[in-house]
Design a protein around this motif. Structure first.
Motif, mmCIF file in Angstrom:
data_model
loop_
_atom_site.group_PDB
_atom_site.id
_atom_site.type_symbol
_atom_site.label_atom_id
_atom_site.label_comp_id
_atom_site.label_asym_id
_atom_site.label_seq_id
_atom_site.Cartn_x
_atom_site.Cartn_y
_atom_site.Cartn_z
ATOM 1 N N THR A 33 10.923 -2.698 0.965
ATOM 2 C CA THR A 33 10.298 -3.584 2.014
ATOM 3 C C THR A 33 8.562 -3.206 1.809
ATOM 4 O O THR A 33 8.017 -4.287 2.038
ATOM 5 C CB THR A 33 10.604 -3.266 3.487
ATOM 6 N N SER A 34 8.250 -2.184 1.413
ATOM 7 C CA SER A 34 6.737 -2.141 1.110
ATOM 8 C C SER A 34 6.611 -0.782 0.034
ATOM 9 O O SER A 34 7.461 0.155 -0.094
ATOM 10 C CB SER A 34 6.023 -1.635 2.551
ATOM 11 N N THR A 35 5.722 -0.919 -1.014
ATOM 12 C CA THR A 35 5.334 -0.051 -1.740
ATOM 13 C C THR A 35 3.885 -0.002 -2.037
ATOM 14 O O THR A 35 3.010 -0.981 -1.413
ATOM 15 C CB THR A 35 6.184 -0.400 -3.173
ATOM 16 N N GLU A 161 3.462 -0.063 7.476
ATOM 17 C CA GLU A 161 2.176 0.228 7.412
ATOM 18 C C GLU A 161 1.775 1.479 7.964
ATOM 19 O O GLU A 161 0.929 2.212 7.263
ATOM 20 C CB GLU A 161 1.355 -0.844 7.599
ATOM 21 N N GLN A 162 2.306 2.010 8.984
ATOM 22 C CA GLN A 162 2.124 3.041 9.949
ATOM 23 C C GLN A 162 2.684 4.288 9.182
ATOM 24 O O GLN A 162 1.853 5.312 9.503
ATOM 25 C CB GLN A 162 2.546 3.167 11.115
ATOM 26 N N VAL A 163 3.675 4.225 8.363
ATOM 27 C CA VAL A 163 4.494 5.236 7.609
ATOM 28 C C VAL A 163 4.463 5.205 6.359
ATOM 29 O O VAL A 163 4.785 6.457 5.918
ATOM 30 C CB VAL A 163 5.718 5.476 8.442
ATOM 31 N N LEU A 164 3.905 4.130 5.803
ATOM 32 C CA LEU A 164 4.274 4.276 4.094
ATOM 33 C C LEU A 164 3.801 5.125 3.508
ATOM 34 O O LEU A 164 4.184 5.910 2.551
ATOM 35 C CB LEU A 164 3.761 2.872 3.687
ATOM 36 N N HIS A 357 -5.994 -4.156 0.500
ATOM 37 C CA HIS A 357 -5.274 -5.395 0.040
ATOM 38 C C HIS A 357 -3.844 -5.308 0.007
ATOM 39 O O HIS A 357 -3.124 -4.280 -0.067
ATOM 40 C CB HIS A 357 -5.543 -5.418 -1.501
ATOM 41 N N THR A 358 -3.073 -6.323 0.745
ATOM 42 C CA THR A 358 -1.691 -6.353 0.754
ATOM 43 C C THR A 358 -1.235 -7.801 0.056
ATOM 44 O O THR A 358 -1.874 -8.740 0.316
ATOM 45 C CB THR A 358 -0.985 -6.761 2.276
ATOM 46 N N LYS A 380 -7.169 0.792 -1.244
ATOM 47 C CA LYS A 380 -5.523 1.020 -1.281
ATOM 48 C C LYS A 380 -4.829 -0.379 -1.195
ATOM 49 O O LYS A 380 -5.088 -1.337 -0.431
ATOM 50 C CB LYS A 380 -5.003 1.910 -0.032
ATOM 51 N N VAL A 381 -3.846 -0.554 -2.143
ATOM 52 C CA VAL A 381 -2.883 -1.970 -2.462
ATOM 53 C C VAL A 381 -1.619 -1.709 -1.910
ATOM 54 O O VAL A 381 -1.238 -0.554 -2.470
ATOM 55 C CB VAL A 381 -3.193 -2.467 -3.919
ATOM 56 N N VAL A 382 -1.189 -2.393 -1.113
ATOM 57 C CA VAL A 382 0.218 -2.395 -0.647
ATOM 58 C C VAL A 382 0.909 -3.757 -1.337
ATOM 59 O O VAL A 382 0.448 -4.625 -1.006
ATOM 60 C CB VAL A 382 0.313 -2.498 0.930
#
Length: 385
Positions: A33-35, A161-164, A357-358, A380-382
């Protein structure tokens, strides 16, 4: 599935690749879901860490459990998890001695020697064949080995985003400060104001540091360190200038702890690049050497920036004369992650304030480009698959 694939130096593309599948009873399949893009990914992109075959990159990822092997009893389909970047079995000599990054079982290229091209430590997601050849998480799906030991279930109230960043950069910053033996009141000088340097600053404050300073060559990154970590900052102009400022802040002694959060890819002059070629070196140790000068006698130099080769003229004499404690390796995320999750859950630390950046996964090559070139004030890029 779609995944960000390394093809060769300076060539990454979003390709269609085979979906991962269960290969071992302790595997899980995660729908990402997020990287995120990490500075360590640039080591592969730039050729500092060699990779000859195509590989899905990425070791900072989280997502939803889609399938588990018969040996995974702690996870079930639908669980939302965050995954540590080192892959460890949990039961070998090193895992049981709290060093999962030295796991004896996860990397087919494991060995005791730690050579340049042979006998590495634990496998890492998406980080070359040398470190296990395990496909990474900048993808729609990923296979997670030893899923009964690594992944942690995320509390429902916390966003991705809080835990990635519990995957890597916060535990890495925490390790850097922890290895610095901070007990309270110390001056901590952190070389680098990228994601890891900022996380090291946050960690140092939590541990009781009296003064925290980030040093970087990019002013916009220093501004982020001020904003996100309340750090003092120094804009690097030269090694001598930085050392003089740090000594001036500490009654001439030097910092109690110096953290190298830059590693071998520090900015270099043409002369320094030529020297590296002549000596068959990858990158430079200039930041580590500056740490050895800037730290006080009997202080600690903690290294979480990556170094991958032998280096000529290492300041062994300075290390010996000053009585410096030198510590560094990949962060043992599995040892720290539960405590760090609690810090996030209880509001004692914020991690997502460094995201600049997302992007959708389809724009990952653009994310790599601006992150590498330090364009558009990128810290930082997500990526969102």
């Amino acid at each position: 599935m779609k995944a960000l694939v390394f093809h060769k130096i300076n060539d990454v593309r979003v390709d269609t690749v085979d979906d991962p599948s269960i290969e071992d009873s302790r595997d899980a399949i995660i729908r990402v879901t997020s990287t995120a893009i990490c500075g360590s990914d640039l080591h592969i992109l730039d050729g500092f860490v060699p990779q000859m075959n195509n590989m899905v990159l990425g070791h900072e990822f989280m997502g939803i459990v889609e399938e588990v092997g018969s040996g995974v009893g702690n996870l079930k389909k639908g669980d939302r998890v965050v995954v540590p970047f080192p892959i460890a079995c949990g039961s070998c000599f090193f895992c049981t001695h709290k060093w999962p990054t030295q796991c004896e079982n996860s990397n087919k290229n494991y060995g005791p020697d730690g050579g340049l091209m042979t006998e590495k430590g634990a496998a890492l997601f998406g980080y070359t064949d040398l470190y296990g050849g395990i496909q990474g998480g900048q993808a729609e799906y990923v296979r997670v080995p030893y899923a009964d030991f690594g992944p942690r279930i995320v509390p429902d109230e916390l966003t991705d985003e809080q835990v990635l960043f519990l995957t890597d950069i916060f535990p890495t910053g925490w390790a850097a400060a922890d290895w610095g033996r901070i007990k309270g009141g110390e001056t901590v000088a952190i070389f680098g104001a990228g994601p890891v340097g900022i996380m090291a600053a946050k960690s140092a404050w939590i541990m009781g540091a009296g003064r925290v300073v980030n040093i970087d060559v990019q002013q916009y990154r220093l501004e982020m360190a001020k904003k996100a970590a309340n750090s003092e900052t120094i804009l690097w102009e030269s090694e001598d200038q930085v050392v003089e400022i740090i000594r001036g802040m500490t009654e001439g002694r030097g910092a109690d702890v110096c953290i190298d959060a830059v590693g071998m890819e520090a900015d270099r002059s043409l002369l320094e690049k030529a020297k590296a070629v002549i000596n068959f070196e990858k990158g430079t140790t200039k930041v580590l050497e500056t740490c050895m000068r800037a730290v006080r006698r009997a202080g600690v130099v903690s290294v979480v920036g990556v170094y991958g080769a032998p280096y000529d003229n290492f300041p062994l004499g300075r290390w010996f004369d000053k009585g410096i404690t030198l510590m560094g390796t990949q962060a043992p995320v599995q040892i720290y992650i539960d405590h760090l999750m609690n810090l996030v859950q209880t509001g004692q630390v914020t991690l997502n304030d460094i995201i600049t950046h997302t992007l959708p996964l389809s724009e990952a090559p653009h994310g790599y480009d601006i992150f590498k070139k330090k364009e558009d004030n990128c810290v930082k890029v997500v990526l969102k698959p």
